[in-house]
Design a protein around this motif. Structure first.
Motif, PDB file in Angstrom:
ATOM      1  N   HIS A 152      35.385  52.199  66.217  1.00 33.36           N
ATOM      2  CA  HIS A 152      36.613  51.688  66.819  1.00 33.36           C
ATOM      3  C   HIS A 152      36.271  51.000  68.151  1.00 33.36           C
ATOM      4  CE1 HIS A 152      40.854  51.451  67.687  1.00 33.36           C
ATOM      5  NE2 HIS A 152      40.730  52.157  68.800  1.00 33.36           N
ATOM      6  N   HIS A 153      36.850  49.824  68.349  1.00 35.07           N
ATOM      7  CA  HIS A 153      36.628  49.020  69.560  1.00 35.07           C
ATOM      8  C   HIS A 153      35.220  48.440  69.669  1.00 35.07           C
ATOM      9  CE1 HIS A 153      40.359  50.577  71.942  1.00 35.07           C
ATOM     10  NE2 HIS A 153      40.664  49.685  71.014  1.00 35.07           N
ATOM     11  N   GLU A 154      34.476  48.514  68.591  1.00 30.98           N
ATOM     12  CA  GLU A 154      33.192  47.822  68.593  1.00 30.98           C
ATOM     13  C   GLU A 154      33.477  46.320  68.577  1.00 30.98           C
ATOM     14  OE1 GLU A 154      30.373  49.685  65.904  1.00 30.98           O
ATOM     15  OE2 GLU A 154      29.457  47.729  65.563  1.00 30.98           O
ATOM     16  N   ARG A 155      32.639  45.546  69.267  1.00 32.74           N
ATOM     17  CA  ARG A 155      32.811  44.089  69.255  1.00 32.74           C
ATOM     18  C   ARG A 155      31.758  43.461  68.342  1.00 32.74           C
ATOM     19  NH1 ARG A 155      34.498  40.536  74.329  1.00 32.74           N
ATOM     20  NH2 ARG A 155      36.458  41.494  73.652  1.00 32.74           N
ATOM     21  N   LEU A 156      32.226  42.629  67.414  1.00 32.54           N
ATOM     22  CA  LEU A 156      31.347  42.005  66.429  1.00 32.54           C
ATOM     23  C   LEU A 156      31.367  40.495  66.598  1.00 32.54           C
ATOM     24  CD1 LEU A 156      32.909  43.751  63.273  1.00 32.54           C
ATOM     25  CD2 LEU A 156      31.100  44.672  64.742  1.00 32.54           C
ATOM     26  N   ARG A 157      30.209  39.901  66.458  1.00 37.68           N
ATOM     27  CA  ARG A 157      30.178  38.452  66.285  1.00 37.68           C
ATOM     28  C   ARG A 157      29.910  38.207  64.805  1.00 37.68           C
ATOM     29  NH1 ARG A 157      26.711  33.978  69.635  1.00 37.68           N
ATOM     30  NH2 ARG A 157      27.464  32.136  68.534  1.00 37.68           N
ATOM     31  N   LEU A 158      30.859  37.588  64.137  1.00 38.35           N
ATOM     32  CA  LEU A 158      30.734  37.313  62.704  1.00 38.35           C
ATOM     33  C   LEU A 158      30.457  35.825  62.546  1.00 38.35           C
ATOM     34  CD1 LEU A 158      33.742  39.427  61.363  1.00 38.35           C
ATOM     35  CD2 LEU A 158      31.344  40.135  61.681  1.00 38.35           C
TER      36      LEU A 158
ATOM     37  N   VAL B   2      36.979  45.667  66.654  1.00 38.66           N
ATOM     38  CA  VAL B   2      37.514  46.524  65.596  1.00 38.66           C
ATOM     39  C   VAL B   2      38.713  47.265  66.178  1.00 38.66           C
ATOM     40  CG1 VAL B   2      37.017  48.441  64.050  1.00 38.66           C
ATOM     41  CG2 VAL B   2      35.215  46.773  64.587  1.00 38.66           C
ATOM     42  N   VAL B   3      39.900  46.878  65.767  1.00 35.56           N
ATOM     43  CA  VAL B   3      41.105  47.548  66.264  1.00 35.56           C
ATOM     44  C   VAL B   3      41.639  48.552  65.240  1.00 35.56           C
ATOM     45  CG1 VAL B   3      41.737  45.724  67.893  1.00 35.56           C
ATOM     46  CG2 VAL B   3      42.590  45.617  65.541  1.00 35.56           C
ATOM     47  N   ALA B   4      41.091  48.512  64.035  1.00 33.99           N
ATOM     48  CA  ALA B   4      41.444  49.538  63.048  1.00 33.99           C
ATOM     49  C   ALA B   4      40.990  50.889  63.597  1.00 33.99           C
ATOM     50  CB  ALA B   4      40.761  49.248  61.715  1.00 33.99           C
ATOM     51  N   GLY B   5      41.774  51.923  63.315  1.00 30.21           N
ATOM     52  CA  GLY B   5      41.479  53.253  63.856  1.00 30.21           C
ATOM     53  C   GLY B   5      40.490  54.016  62.990  1.00 30.21           C
TER      54      GLY B   5
ATOM     55  N   ALA C  27      36.670  53.396  74.965  1.00 31.06           N
ATOM     56  CA  ALA C  27      38.091  53.768  75.016  1.00 31.06           C
ATOM     57  C   ALA C  27      38.992  52.538  74.960  1.00 31.06           C
ATOM     58  CB  ALA C  27      38.374  54.569  76.282  1.00 31.06           C
ATOM     59  N   THR C  28      38.589  51.477  75.638  1.00 28.82           N
ATOM     60  CA  THR C  28      39.411  50.262  75.630  1.00 28.82           C
ATOM     61  C   THR C  28      38.542  49.087  75.204  1.00 28.82           C
ATOM     62  OG1 THR C  28      38.884  49.898  77.950  1.00 28.82           O
ATOM     63  CG2 THR C  28      40.946  51.039  77.479  1.00 28.82           C
ATOM     64  N   ARG C  29      39.202  48.027  74.819  1.00 29.36           N
ATOM     65  CA  ARG C  29      38.478  46.852  74.338  1.00 29.36           C
ATOM     66  C   ARG C  29      37.724  46.180  75.485  1.00 29.36           C
ATOM     67  NH1 ARG C  29      42.584  43.254  70.814  1.00 29.36           N
ATOM     68  NH2 ARG C  29      40.732  41.928  70.786  1.00 29.36           N
TER      69      ARG C  29
END
Ligand code: C2O
Ligand code: CU
Length: 466
Positions: free
Chosen positions: A215-221, A274-277, A306-308
């Motif tokens: 959760h809140h992981e940042r991805l470059r796709l 990733v905003v999905a819980g 905890a936060t984006r």
């Protein structure tokens, strides 16, 4: 079990549970020297779930996708291409503004490499971004058999992300035994319609591509449409963020990540959180006329933070020459005609004007400016540094994803406003689209439809930069 069209449309989501666990693709950095070997050869790939047989493919290093080529901006790529296929081939480095001799265009920049022979590709990659490589000889067959790979050029100072993931989106036409449907190579029905569309979608060669994220992981796709003809209409769920680049060129202003149309050959870089819980899934899917199906699944486990992360800045621009004054540009026009339900009655082939029926008997069902083959003379010859304004008229009942080699261009809005840089642009039926670019890369360059069946059936031309 059989691989059917129905499963494509309804099975993708169900199949997601079968996704194999596995690491994220390692990033090997480009090396100099004699050039690493890049062999095109037959192999097998597990495109479909266990229970079906593996699929005999052609791939770089016998794999689907081929090995990812990763380097930093301005670095050199050296690859000794070895052709271990039963037919001639070349490698085209799609979207790289490279030296003309390295472009891999058979009959234009080099002779096709015969079976058993080699060719050394050696070039510098001036732009950071998402690119790819593929054959340019009988591409409608060779790419449908699995020959393609990612080419990633990293920024000197890449944006902060937790993962950098290439997603190569492909569309296969498989038999019930999960073999490539070979009988339909050359089928005029495909050639005169949308092109070869398939019945099985893969991402990075996997029919149910899945990864576990937090959760809140940042991805470059880094999305790449490597399909022969399928146009993906991308949307996301549980992933929120920005579209940051198109066709390897950064956007000056960040855009919403979806909806996003991706024609064959096109790329898009997304930076998403990733905003999905916990326990939910982030999804990348394609909404098409036939239905909606999942391309990639991000199963959420754990919490990254905890936060984006803060909103990213736009990526730094690449060194593309700015457009000159459009009022003084060199003009050229490309009229695209033909295909099923079109108005084309005749076109010129080998110096003879032929009715559609005779053209079709010779495998030509499309024409550009009245010619159903690669012309002897260039569409236009530009002086180096000249700004070119090209009007593309899609006088047909089908969309065409037009790809210009060696340069990036800006599509113009109807009022003449230049849009983001692209190397491939979709033209809709009956649309007239103007594009502008600075012809600053000397040599003879292809301009063609990236629906590969259209290209081989007449939608291929070239221009010269002197
Ligand atoms: Cu991606 Cu001329 O091709
Ligand atoms: Cu086309």
């Amino acid at each position: 079990m059989s691989v059917s069209r129905r499963e494509l449309l309804t099975g993708a989501a169900a199949l997601a549970v079968l996704g194999r666990a596995g690491g994220w693709a390692p990033a090997a950095h480009g090396a100099a020297g004699d050039g690493e070997l890049l062999r095109a050869r037959p192999g097998t790939a597990r495109l479909v779930p266990p229970g079906y047989p593996e699929t005999p493919i052609w791939g770089y290093e016998g794999q689907v996708p081929g090995p990812a080529v990763r380097l930093r901006q301005g670095e050199r790529v050296r690859r000794r291409f070895a052709n271990e296929l039963p037919e001639a081939s070349t490698v085209h480095w799609h979207g790289i503004r490279l030296a003309n001799a390295m472009d891999g265009a058979p009959g234009v920049t080099q002779d096709a490499v015969p079976p058993g022979a080699e060719f050394l590709y050696d070039f510098v990659a001036p732009d950071a971004g998402t690119f790819w490589y593929h054959p340019h000889e009988r591409a409608f067959e060779q790419m449908a058999r699995g020959l393609y790979g990612a080419l990633v050029v990293e920024e000197p100072d890449p944006p902060q992300v937790d993962r950098d993931q290439v997603l190569l989106l492909d569309d296969w036409r498989l038999t019930e035994q999960a073999r490539i449907h070979e009988e339909s190579f050359g089928a005029l029905g495909d050639w005169s319609h949308a092109g070869r569309t398939g019945n099985w979608i893969t991402v990075n060669g996997d029919g149910a591509w899945t990864r576990t994220v937090a959760h809140h992981e940042r991805l470059r796709l880094r999305l790449v449409n490597v399909a022969n003809a399928r146009i993906f209409s991308i949307d996301t769920r549980g992933l929120d963020g920005w579209l940051v680049a198109l066709d390897g060129q950064p956007l000056a202003k960040l855009e919403p990540p979806a909806p996003l149309v991706l024609a064959p050959g096109q790329r898009a870089d997304l930076v998403v959180d990733v905003v999905a819980g916990e326990g939910e899934k982030g999804l990348l899917f394609s909404r098409e006329r036939e239905g909606t199906f999942i391309l990639a699944t991000f199963a959420v486990s754990g919490v990254a933070r905890a936060t984006r992360l803060p909103v990213p800045s736009p990526l730094p621009a690449n060194p593309v020459t700015p457009l000159g004054e459009l009022g003084r540009a060199r003009h050229a026009t490309l009229r695209m005609e033909g295909g099923a339900m079109g108005r084309l009655r005749q076109a010129v082939l080998d110096g003879t004007t032929m009715p559609m029926r005779d053209l079709a008997a010779r495998g030509k069902v499309w024409a550009m400016n009245g010619l159903a083959q690669m012309p002897q003379e260039p569409l236009f010859a530009a002086r180096r540094g000249e700004t070119v304004l090209l009007t593309m008229i899609n006088d047909s009942a089908w969309p065409h994803g037009m790809h210009l080699h060696g340069h990036h261009f800006r599509p113009l809005s109807p009022s003449g406003e230049p849009g983001p840089l692209r190397d491939t642009v979709l033209t809709d039926p009956d649309e007239t689209l103007r594009i502008a670019f600075v012809a600053d890369n000397p040599g003879d360059w292809l301009l063609h439809c990236h629906m590969l069946e259209h290209s081989v059936a007449g939608m291929l031309t070239w221009f010269r930069v002197a």
